[in-house]
Design a protein around this motif. Structure first.
Motif, short mmCIF file in Angstrom:
data_model
loop_
_atom_site.label_atom_id
_atom_site.label_comp_id
_atom_site.label_asym_id
_atom_site.label_seq_id
_atom_site.Cartn_x
_atom_site.Cartn_y
_atom_site.Cartn_z
N LYS A 33 0.96 -1.10 0.28
CA LYS A 33 0.25 -0.37 -0.11
C LYS A 33 0.55 1.21 -0.48
O LYS A 33 1.22 1.95 1.13
N PRO A 34 1.69 1.36 -0.79
CA PRO A 34 2.52 2.73 -1.22
C PRO A 34 1.01 4.19 -0.54
O PRO A 34 0.44 4.19 -1.14
N GLU A 35 1.93 5.12 -0.12
CA GLU A 35 1.32 6.21 -0.11
C GLU A 35 1.52 7.44 -1.42
O GLU A 35 1.87 6.52 -2.55
N GLU A 36 0.76 8.29 -1.83
CA GLU A 36 0.28 8.64 -2.94
C GLU A 36 1.78 9.66 -3.32
O GLU A 36 1.24 9.13 -5.04
N VAL A 37 2.34 9.82 -2.53
CA VAL A 37 3.98 10.54 -3.31
C VAL A 37 4.63 9.99 -2.24
O VAL A 37 4.75 10.12 -1.13
N ILE A 38 6.03 9.39 -3.19
CA ILE A 38 7.03 8.77 -2.38
C ILE A 38 8.73 9.22 -2.75
O ILE A 38 8.97 9.24 -4.17
N SER A 39 8.97 9.64 -2.59
CA SER A 39 9.77 10.07 -3.07
C SER A 39 11.10 9.04 -3.21
O SER A 39 11.88 8.44 -2.61
N LEU A 40 11.87 9.45 -4.45
CA LEU A 40 12.96 8.48 -5.42
C LEU A 40 14.33 9.06 -4.90
O LEU A 40 14.56 10.47 -4.43
N ASN A 41 15.25 8.16 -4.79
CA ASN A 41 16.63 7.97 -5.12
C ASN A 41 17.61 8.30 -6.01
O ASN A 41 16.52 6.77 -7.24
N VAL A 42 18.27 9.06 -7.08
CA VAL A 42 18.49 9.10 -8.15
C VAL A 42 19.83 8.34 -7.87
O VAL A 42 20.74 8.55 -6.73
N SER A 43 20.27 7.19 -8.80
CA SER A 43 21.81 6.14 -8.64
C SER A 43 22.70 6.99 -9.23
O SER A 43 21.74 7.29 -10.98
N ASP A 44 23.26 7.59 -8.74
CA ASP A 44 24.63 8.12 -9.75
C ASP A 44 24.38 9.34 -11.00
O ASP A 44 25.06 9.58 -11.30
N ASP A 45 23.86 10.52 -10.23
CA ASP A 45 23.68 11.60 -10.61
C ASP A 45 24.12 12.03 -11.27
O ASP A 45 25.75 12.34 -10.87
N THR A 46 24.18 12.55 -12.89
CA THR A 46 25.22 13.55 -13.17
C THR A 46 24.79 14.88 -12.98
O THR A 46 24.12 15.51 -12.57
N GLU A 47 25.97 15.71 -13.50
CA GLU A 47 26.37 17.16 -13.24
C GLU A 47 25.57 17.49 -15.05
O GLU A 47 25.37 19.45 -14.58
N GLN A 48 25.22 17.08 -15.69
CA GLN A 48 25.45 17.60 -17.32
C GLN A 48 23.66 18.76 -17.06
O GLN A 48 23.08 17.67 -16.88
N VAL A 49 23.83 19.97 -17.62
CA VAL A 49 22.04 20.24 -17.82
C VAL A 49 22.11 20.30 -18.94
O VAL A 49 22.34 20.80 -19.57
N LEU A 50 20.22 20.49 -19.28
CA LEU A 50 19.45 20.09 -20.16
C LEU A 50 20.32 21.80 -21.09
O LEU A 50 19.94 22.54 -20.02
N LYS A 51 19.74 22.43 -22.18
CA LYS A 51 20.16 23.34 -22.43
C LYS A 51 18.72 23.71 -23.72
O LYS A 51 18.76 22.18 -23.87
N LYS A 52 18.04 24.62 -24.02
CA LYS A 52 17.11 25.19 -25.10
C LYS A 52 18.03 24.35 -26.36
O LYS A 52 18.73 25.41 -26.65
N ASP A 53 16.92 24.59 -26.79
CA ASP A 53 16.75 24.54 -28.72
C ASP A 53 18.52 22.98 -28.57
O ASP A 53 19.05 24.13 -29.95
N THR A 54 18.36 22.54 -27.41
CA THR A 54 19.22 20.73 -28.28
C THR A 54 18.74 20.03 -28.48
O THR A 54 17.63 19.58 -27.92
N LYS A 55 19.25 19.26 -29.52
CA LYS A 55 18.81 18.21 -29.93
C LYS A 55 17.94 16.99 -28.62
O LYS A 55 19.88 16.87 -28.60
N ILE A 56 17.65 16.36 -28.31
CA ILE A 56 17.62 15.80 -27.74
C ILE A 56 16.91 13.87 -27.26
O ILE A 56 15.80 14.47 -28.19
N SER A 57 16.82 13.07 -26.66
CA SER A 57 16.12 11.89 -27.24
C SER A 57 15.70 10.96 -26.12
O SER A 57 16.55 11.09 -24.65
N ALA A 58 14.99 10.70 -26.08
CA ALA A 58 14.08 9.52 -25.37
C ALA A 58 13.49 8.49 -25.65
O ALA A 58 13.37 8.51 -27.04
N MET A 59 13.61 7.07 -25.04
CA MET A 59 12.96 5.55 -25.77
C MET A 59 12.30 5.35 -24.45
O MET A 59 12.31 5.60 -23.02
N THR A 60 11.32 4.86 -24.89
CA THR A 60 10.26 4.44 -23.89
C THR A 60 10.26 2.41 -24.37
O THR A 60 10.46 2.24 -25.47
N TYR A 61 10.46 1.81 -23.58
CA TYR A 61 10.20 0.27 -23.97
C TYR A 61 10.52 -0.74 -22.61
O TYR A 61 10.24 -0.77 -21.62
#
Length: 353
Positions: A33-61
């Motif tokens: 019975k999970p709470e409605e919102v649960i804070s999650l941890n990021v493993s090995d977070d990177t430092e690269q920050v998104l920039k506008k007008d840069t081509k970005i890609s995402a995959m769903t599988y």
């Protein structure tokens, strides 16, 4: 003789009833019975920050727990299969999907049905193996299926399941949460089903905005569609509020609905439209939002039978929803002929305005 037989039969029936009652009590007490919102941890977070007008890609599988390869069917859809055929085949499917994912070099990877420890996948920690091979990404995992024992089918039960969603990112994530979708099946059916949710990842974008990236897996089997409507209403409200804040919003995942703008009838099939497959209502789409789906490549096959080209019913249920301030450059479904799972992956290329 007859009295002795009836007495033995009564004892057997009493034992069976007690066993069922004990099982239901155990499942009810241990029900996730999970709470409605649960804070999650990021493993090995990177430092690269998104920039506008840069081509970005995402995959769903949707990885189908690495057990729904082309040779398999599934009991909940009318087949008989309940587990991967073997540990070796599970690892083979995992390796095949991992190598494909690596070859695409996308910035974000949104995965569904990734097992942590489950009978159906021979207790292989698929998430850990993915992390080992995708070491240049940060990652998040959340549970949406946590059941001590699924007792069906009787001959070979689905067994214990601990599984969930995984997001991989090459960009810095400042906050990530698990959001529980509303709506549940009635007791006791719900005890053996998924607790549907999405992973929210907040990524900083130059000039102070955020990209809100959601990895989602909606319900598939609710009769009448009541639960699915609640989930879609919840999601619509969430993405609308985030966009109104000035953020960029992208939702990717397994919608378990035919995505608008796609036509399942264009794919050759000897089967009819399956009962579980529904269309997303026209009034769901928030103003200005756009669908990112490839209507030329099916992303899902029916699993009441193993895969055979031209036999199964095919549909496009995996894809993306993006806010008006996201420009879609390209959407491409990858026809892998359901070799490793009952889904095909979809890749979105986009820019942030």
């Amino acid at each position: 003789m007859l009295k002795r037989f009836l007495k033995v039969l009564c004892i057997i029936l009493v034992v069976l009833i007690l066993a069922v009652v004990a099982y239901l009590i155990f499942m009810t007490v241990t029900d996730y019975k999970p709470e409605e919102v649960i804070s999650l941890n990021v493993s090995d977070d990177t430092e690269q920050v998104l920039k506008k007008d840069t081509k970005i890609s995402a995959m769903t599988y949707n990885m189908g727990y690495c057990g729904l390869d082309a040779g398999q069917d599934f009991f909940m859809d009318g087949g008989t299969g309940s587990r991967s055929i073997s540990k070796e085949k599970t690892l083979e499917n995992l390796l095949g999907m991992t190598e494909f994912i690596q070859s695409q070099e996308t910035d974000f990877i949104l995965l569904q049905e990734v097992d942590i420890k489950a009978t159906r996948s021979y207790n292989i920690n698929e998430y850990e193996k993915l992390k080992e091979n995708l070491s240049d990404y940060s990652s998040i995992h959340c549970i949406n299926y946590n059941v001590p024992w699924v007792p069906v089918p009787i001959s070979k039960p689905h067994g214990s399941v601990k599984s969930g969603l995984v997001t991989f990112s090459k960009y810095k994530i400042t906050e990530t949460n698990r959001y529980q979708y509303p709506g549940k099946e009635k007791w006791p059916r719900q005890l053996a089903l998924l607790d549907r949710c999405f992973i929210e990842s907040k990524l900083p974008v130059e000039e102070g905005k955020e990209l809100i990236l959601l990895n989602s897996h909606l319900s598939a089997y609710d009769k009448g569609g009541t639960i699915r409507k609640q989930q879609l209403d919840f999601l619509k409200d969430y993405v609308s509020k985030e966009y109104d804040k000035g953020n960029y919003v992208i939702v990717g995942g397994d919608w378990n609905h035919a995505i608008p703008g796609t036509d399942s009838g264009m794919f050759e099939s000897k089967q009819e439209w399956p009962e579980w497959l529904k269309e997303i209502p026209e009034d769901f789409l928030p103003e200005g939002f756009k669908w990112g789906a490839d209507k030329t490549v099916p992303t899902n096959r029916t699993v009441d039978i193993p895969y055979e080209e031209g036999e199964n019913y095919y549909s496009v249920i995996d894809g993306f929803l993006v806010s008006p301030n996201v420009d879609i450059i390209n959407v491409e479904g990858q026809q892998l002929n359901f070799q490793y799972t009952d889904h095909n992956p979809v890749t979105l290329e986009f820019t942030l305005k």
